[in-house]
Design a protein around this motif. Structure first.
Motif, PDB file in Angstrom:
ATOM      1  N   LEU A 154       0.831  -1.210   0.000  1.00 11.09           N
ATOM      2  CA  LEU A 154       0.000   0.000   0.000  1.00 11.09           C
ATOM      3  C   LEU A 154       0.865   1.259   0.000  1.00 11.09           C
ATOM      4  O   LEU A 154       0.544   2.248  -0.675  1.00 11.09           O
ATOM      5  CB  LEU A 154      -0.925  -0.013   1.213  1.00 11.09           C
ATOM      6  N   LEU A 157       2.086   1.650  -3.471  1.00 11.28           N
ATOM      7  CA  LEU A 157       0.990   2.131  -4.317  1.00 11.28           C
ATOM      8  C   LEU A 157       0.756   3.624  -4.111  1.00 11.28           C
ATOM      9  O   LEU A 157       0.507   4.367  -5.069  1.00 11.28           O
ATOM     10  CB  LEU A 157      -0.290   1.356  -3.986  1.00 11.28           C
ATOM     11  N   SER A 161       0.997   6.332  -7.020  1.00  8.38           N
ATOM     12  CA  SER A 161      -0.191   7.135  -7.315  1.00  8.38           C
ATOM     13  C   SER A 161       0.148   8.627  -7.342  1.00  8.38           C
ATOM     14  O   SER A 161      -0.353   9.376  -8.184  1.00  8.38           O
ATOM     15  CB  SER A 161      -1.288   6.865  -6.281  1.00  8.38           C
ATOM     16  N   ARG A 196      -1.934  -0.836 -11.482  1.00  9.50           N
ATOM     17  CA  ARG A 196      -2.936  -1.904 -11.605  1.00  9.50           C
ATOM     18  C   ARG A 196      -2.404  -3.206 -11.016  1.00  9.50           C
ATOM     19  O   ARG A 196      -3.130  -3.928 -10.315  1.00  9.50           O
ATOM     20  CB  ARG A 196      -3.317  -2.119 -13.068  1.00  9.50           C
ATOM     21  N   HIS A 199      -2.234  -2.975  -7.231  1.00  8.03           N
ATOM     22  CA  HIS A 199      -3.622  -3.064  -6.742  1.00  8.03           C
ATOM     23  C   HIS A 199      -4.096  -4.507  -6.732  1.00  8.03           C
ATOM     24  O   HIS A 199      -4.731  -4.966  -5.768  1.00  8.03           O
ATOM     25  CB  HIS A 199      -4.532  -2.208  -7.623  1.00  8.03           C
ATOM     26  N   SER A 200      -3.790  -5.248  -7.795  1.00  9.47           N
ATOM     27  CA  SER A 200      -4.192  -6.648  -7.876  1.00  9.47           C
ATOM     28  C   SER A 200      -3.542  -7.480  -6.766  1.00  9.47           C
ATOM     29  O   SER A 200      -4.183  -8.352  -6.176  1.00  9.47           O
ATOM     30  CB  SER A 200      -3.817  -7.212  -9.250  1.00  9.47           C
ATOM     31  N   ALA A 203      -5.271  -6.626  -3.532  1.00  7.80           N
ATOM     32  CA  ALA A 203      -6.611  -7.219  -3.534  1.00  7.80           C
ATOM     33  C   ALA A 203      -6.544  -8.692  -3.140  1.00  7.80           C
ATOM     34  O   ALA A 203      -7.426  -9.205  -2.444  1.00  7.80           O
ATOM     35  CB  ALA A 203      -7.257  -7.056  -4.906  1.00  7.80           C
ATOM     36  N   LEU A 220      -7.265   1.375   0.131  1.00 13.44           N
ATOM     37  CA  LEU A 220      -7.011   0.987  -1.250  1.00 13.44           C
ATOM     38  C   LEU A 220      -8.014   1.631  -2.183  1.00 13.44           C
ATOM     39  O   LEU A 220      -7.651   2.166  -3.242  1.00 13.44           O
ATOM     40  CB  LEU A 220      -7.072  -0.537  -1.378  1.00 13.44           C
ATOM     41  N   ASP A 221      -9.286   1.608  -1.794  1.00 13.62           N
ATOM     42  CA  ASP A 221     -10.324   2.200  -2.626  1.00 13.62           C
ATOM     43  C   ASP A 221     -10.095   3.698  -2.806  1.00 13.62           C
ATOM     44  O   ASP A 221     -10.303   4.252  -3.887  1.00 13.62           O
ATOM     45  CB  ASP A 221     -11.693   1.949  -1.986  1.00 13.62           C
ATOM     46  N   VAL A 224      -7.077   4.270  -5.449  1.00 16.14           N
ATOM     47  CA  VAL A 224      -7.196   3.890  -6.868  1.00 16.14           C
ATOM     48  C   VAL A 224      -8.539   4.261  -7.478  1.00 16.14           C
ATOM     49  O   VAL A 224      -8.805   3.896  -8.626  1.00 16.14           O
ATOM     50  CB  VAL A 224      -6.968   2.372  -7.041  1.00 16.14           C
TER      51      VAL A 224
END
Length: 356
Positions: A154, A157, A161, A196, A199-200, A203, A220-221, A224
């Protein structure tokens, strides 16, 4: 994603902390016994079963713990609501390849390969839980380990981002100045694909964490949200052939690690030939799709029609109010709104406004 990979993800989700199945495995762990559990009972599984007894009772973690005290396997329905059989001897084909050494793990892997049904093997001595689906295997981690990995991912990410947000802002400015290079486009798409993939990965951790990962899911939501649609807009703006958008998105997802760091390869995915690095400095013109999405309350159908009629943002910006009204669904008010919005975007990208 292959069928085995999808089945593995479903099995891991069913084993997440807070689930009835995970509760049963914890009870078995605490009792210092092992277990062999088959998550499905179809004809292919039935043919490889010998002995034991039929049950067909409601599944609970406590019942699973008691039935696992016997040496045989426990067979649960694929929807995890019923225990179908217990104390079963599993007899998979000995010719099926396995790299496991323990008897339970070997039987579980052969059973999974032969039937395609998820099989769980819990070692009494090593206290290891493994899930087998087809040719795949996964060792279950403790929630604390998963949380640590998910938090690290995270953080990564978050950094990516932020970099993407900067790259998109730069791309928007260069679009308005008609100075976008192939390198700029490929860099943004590269960053989007990396995001992506991260994120995968996160997830996947969240599916394994179950109720333990609720806070991470919210973070996370937030990070992204809207990224998938933004990626689609960039591809719409720069792909050579609009008919190949789906193929381009799929090809981008399927790039291996080495290809993903090669900007020329990414440029090729969207139809632009880049033989060497100098080709990446070639100027490319956007269709103006992203710019049109910034116009308030403009439907996607009209955006598509406008981008088909005027194939570049520069040409679209030169269209008069009367020209815009020739498009179905664009009246005087909407035409004036489009022109004003495009002019405002251009002014916002000027050196006086941006500072460079």
């Amino acid at each position: 994603m292959s069928a085995d990979a999808q089945n593995m993800r479903r099995a891991l989700k069913a084993l997440a902390p807070g689930s009835e199945l995970r509760d049963g495995l914890k009870r078995i762990h605490h009792g210092h016994t092992g277990a062999l559990i088959v998550l499905g009972y179809d004809d292919s599984v039935k043919d490889l079963c010998s002995g034991g007894f039929e049950l067909d009772v409601e599944f609970t973690g406590a019942r699973l713990r008691e039935l696992a005290k016997m040496d045989g396997a426990v067979i649960i329905s694929s929807d995890l609501t019923r225990i179908r059989r217990a104390n079963v001897q599993l007899i998979p084909d000995s010719a099926v390849a396995t790299s496991e050494s323990g008897m339970r793990h070997r039987t579980a892997e052969r059973m999974a390969r032969q039937t395609g049904t998820p099989v769980i093997s819990l070692s009494a001595s090593m206290r290891v839980i493994r899930v087998f689906v087809g040719g795949l295997r996964k060792t279950l981690d403790e929630p604390e380990t998963l949380l640590s990995r998910a938090n690290l991912a995270l953080d990564t990410l978050d950094r990516y981002s932020q970099r993407l947000e900067e790259d998109l802002s730069t791309l928007t400015i260069l679009e308005q100045r008609e100075n976008v290079t192939l390198r700029d486009v490929a860099t943004v798409l590269q960053r989007m694909e990396m995001i992506r993939r991260i994120h995968s990965e996160i997830a996947g951790y969240l599916e394994e964490l179950g109720t333990e990962g609720r806070l991470l899911a919210l973070q996370l939501d937030d990070l992204v949200r809207g990224s998938a649609s933004e990626r689609s807009l960039v591809i719409h703006d720069y792909i050579r052939s609009l008919e190949r958008i789906e193929q381009a998105e799929e090809a981008l997802c399927n790039l291996d690690g080495e290809s993903l760091v090669n900007l020329a390869t990414i440029a090729t995915v969207v139809g632009h030939t880049a033989v060497d690095t100098s080709d990446l400095d070639r100027i490319v013109a956007p269709r103006g799709v992203r710019a049109l999405t910034m116009v308030p309350r403009l439907p996607w159908s009209i955006i598509e029609e406008l981008s088909r009629k005027w194939t570049t943002l520069a040409a679209l910006r030169q269209a008069s109010t009367e020209d815009l009204q020739a498009v179905e669904g664009v009246g005087p008010y909407r035409a004036a709104l489009i022109r004003e919005s495009l002019k405002r975007q251009q002014r916002a990208a000027s050196p006086e406004s941006v500072g460079w």
